[in-house]
Design an enzyme around this catalytic site. Structure first.
Site, PDB file in Angstrom:
ATOM      1  N   CYS A  77      42.680  11.203  10.522  1.00 29.92           N
ATOM      2  CA  CYS A  77      42.973  11.589  11.912  1.00 29.92           C
ATOM      3  C   CYS A  77      42.595  10.451  12.872  1.00 29.92           C
ATOM      4  CB  CYS A  77      42.287  12.906  12.258  1.00 29.92           C
ATOM      5  SG  CYS A  77      42.936  13.659  13.764  1.00 29.92           S
ATOM      6  N   HIS A 175      44.936  16.127   8.246  1.00 26.14           N
ATOM      7  CA  HIS A 175      43.623  16.438   7.684  1.00 26.14           C
ATOM      8  C   HIS A 175      43.789  16.925   6.247  1.00 26.14           C
ATOM      9  CE1 HIS A 175      41.087  16.148  11.293  1.00 26.14           C
ATOM     10  NE2 HIS A 175      42.179  16.473  11.949  1.00 26.14           N
ATOM     11  N   GLU A 177      41.559  17.618   4.216  1.00 25.15           N
ATOM     12  CA  GLU A 177      40.510  18.631   3.952  1.00 25.15           C
ATOM     13  C   GLU A 177      40.894  20.006   4.490  1.00 25.15           C
ATOM     14  OE1 GLU A 177      40.479  16.407   6.328  1.00 25.15           O
ATOM     15  OE2 GLU A 177      39.327  17.064   8.072  1.00 25.15           O
TER      16      GLU A 177
END
Lengths: 194, 251
Positions: A77, A175, A177
């Site tokens: 990001c 992202h 994650e």
């Protein structure tokens, strides 16, 4: 395998630590130069505002350290954006790893872009076993335009870089994650394949 | 293409989910983490946890819950309910929340939006607005729609955007609980007049209502609670249906 997440006070790093844990690895949060240099894999996160994040990097000397790293580094990001030449957000210089200038989305689209968008034209081992048009999760108002270092593109009003790579440096605007099982694969590719 | 988002909302009291949930495959119906994992597997795009507890330990319990959700769940989630300071938000984000939503505290102290945006960035600040129509005018309400304010919906929404919020979660108190569909006229006006994403909330009863709120209401995301908790609508079925109507979704 030693994985270090660079901790410079910018962003939700707990989520990245947990995502790596779910893959069966442990990550250390650190801003210590020796600790970062001794890692096998380095993750450079970031959310928030670009110029203040750059100021934090400069204050801790990490702006000099990161571009000199030889291990695989993954910027996520804002982390990816800071690895670029510059950012329009707060008109700041970046780390200059990727030769592209980060700019703001036009008002033709809602800003920030929040949600799940698709990736296309994926290249690099980072996207091993990832199909075209898979959805990934993004939250951002600024973007890196397409350039020679683009390894995945996405479209929001215009086409932009969803991921970048150069030498040992990788960056994702999305992202991993938070991108469900697709994101987990991408993180795993970075940890195990790079 | 950016997908329209489907967001189940979980009400939390003292770290447990409230309102009955009808999941046969749930070991512990009150465990928010387990429910969150199920929704994530079923294809929810995001989750919202709304804390309605009013105890002194509230902050600590909520922070612990956030930590456990972040540990297990690989999709983004938002936390709301009684958040009123920069410190509150800091704790929740540090524990792994992706976004926080503020409501009453923003109405009482609009500067809080600016302060949060300056410290954490627009991307993680959602402003929730509850409103209902009084004499044809949409009026912002507090305390779950019980207390009317002086503020008008569209003016307040514009101000929220100007103060830097990244997203608006709009609940029509006239539609909430009716299962009669979302407030699409007001939603469409919000979506057209503002340039930040709008989450529709209140009124979901069947799958057609979701199609309508994306098409007529121009919503970017739709939030619902009971239709998902009682399995009246399966998230995957809903997304298949939306796709058939030409609405971009993540499947």
């Amino acid at each position: 395998m030693k994985i270090v997440i660079i901790n410079y006070g910018a962003g939700n790093i707990q989520s990245i630590k947990f995502a790596i844990q779910r893959l069966g690895y442990e990550a250390v949060l650190s801003h210590d130069v020796a600790e970062i240099q001794s890692a096998d894999k380095i993750i450079f996160p970031g959310v928030g505002e670009a110029s203040s994040a750059m100021a934090k990097l400069r204050a801790s000397g990490l702006d000099k350290l990161i571009p000199d790293l030889k291990q695989p580094v993954l910027g996520i990001c804002l982390g990816m954006q800071l690895m670029c030449h510059s950012s329009e957000e707060g008109n700041t210089k970046g780390l200059g790893i990727f030769d592209v200038d980060v700019v703001k989305f036009s008002n033709a689209v809602k800003v920030p872009q929040i949600g799940w968008n698709q990736i296309a034209n994926v290249k690099s081992g980072l996207f091993k076993d990832i199909e075209e048009k898979e959805h990934i999760y993004l939250v951002h108002s600024f973007y890196a335009p397409l350039c020679d270092e683009t390894i995945a593109e996405s479209e929001y009003g215009i086409k932009y870089s969803a991921a970048l790579a150069k030498d040992n440096f990788y960056g994702t605007q999305f992202h991993p994650e938070k991108s469900s099982s697709v994101g987990e694969k991408i993180l795993k590719n970075f940890i195990c394949g790079m | 293409m950016l997908a329209k988002r489907i967001i189940p909302c979980l009400d939390i009291k003292d770290g447990r989910t409230v309102k009955g949930v009808n999941f046969v495959d749930l070991r512990d119906a009150g465990d928010p983490v387990e429910l969150a994992e199920i929704y994530s597997r079923e294809g929810a795009d995001e989750l919202v946890f709304l804390d309605i507890s009013a105890t002194e330990q509230k902050r600590k319990t909520l922070a612990e819950l956030v930590y456990h959700v972040a540990e297990k769940v690989n999709i983004p989630f938002t936390v709301g309910g009684g958040i009123s300071s920069v410190e509150d938000v800091d704790i929740l984000l540090q524990n792994g929340a992706d976004k926080v939503s503020i409501n009453s505290s923003a109405v009482k102290n609009p500067q809080l939006i600016n302060d949060l945006v300056a410290k954490f960035g627009s991307q993680c600040i959602v402003v929730a607005i509850d409103a209902k129509q009084i004499d044809g005018e949409w009026i912002v309400h507090l305390v779950g729609g019980k207390v009317p304010t002086e503020r008008k919906l569209f003016e307040w929404a514009k101000e929220v955007e100007e103060r830097g919020a990244g997203e608006i979660l709009f609940t029509s108190m006239d539609h909430d609980g009716t299962k009669d569909g979302f407030a699409n006229e007001a939603l469409s006006k919000l979506s057209t007049e503002l340039n930040i994403p709008i989450i529709a909330s209140g009124g979901a009863g069947n799958m057609q209502h979701f199609t309508d709120t994306f098409v007529e209401g121009k919503a970017d995301a739709a939030l619902a609670a009971s239709v998902f908790h009682f399995k009246e609508i399966g998230i995957r079925d809903l997304k298949e249906e939306l796709k058939e109507h030409g609405i971009p979704v993540r499947l």
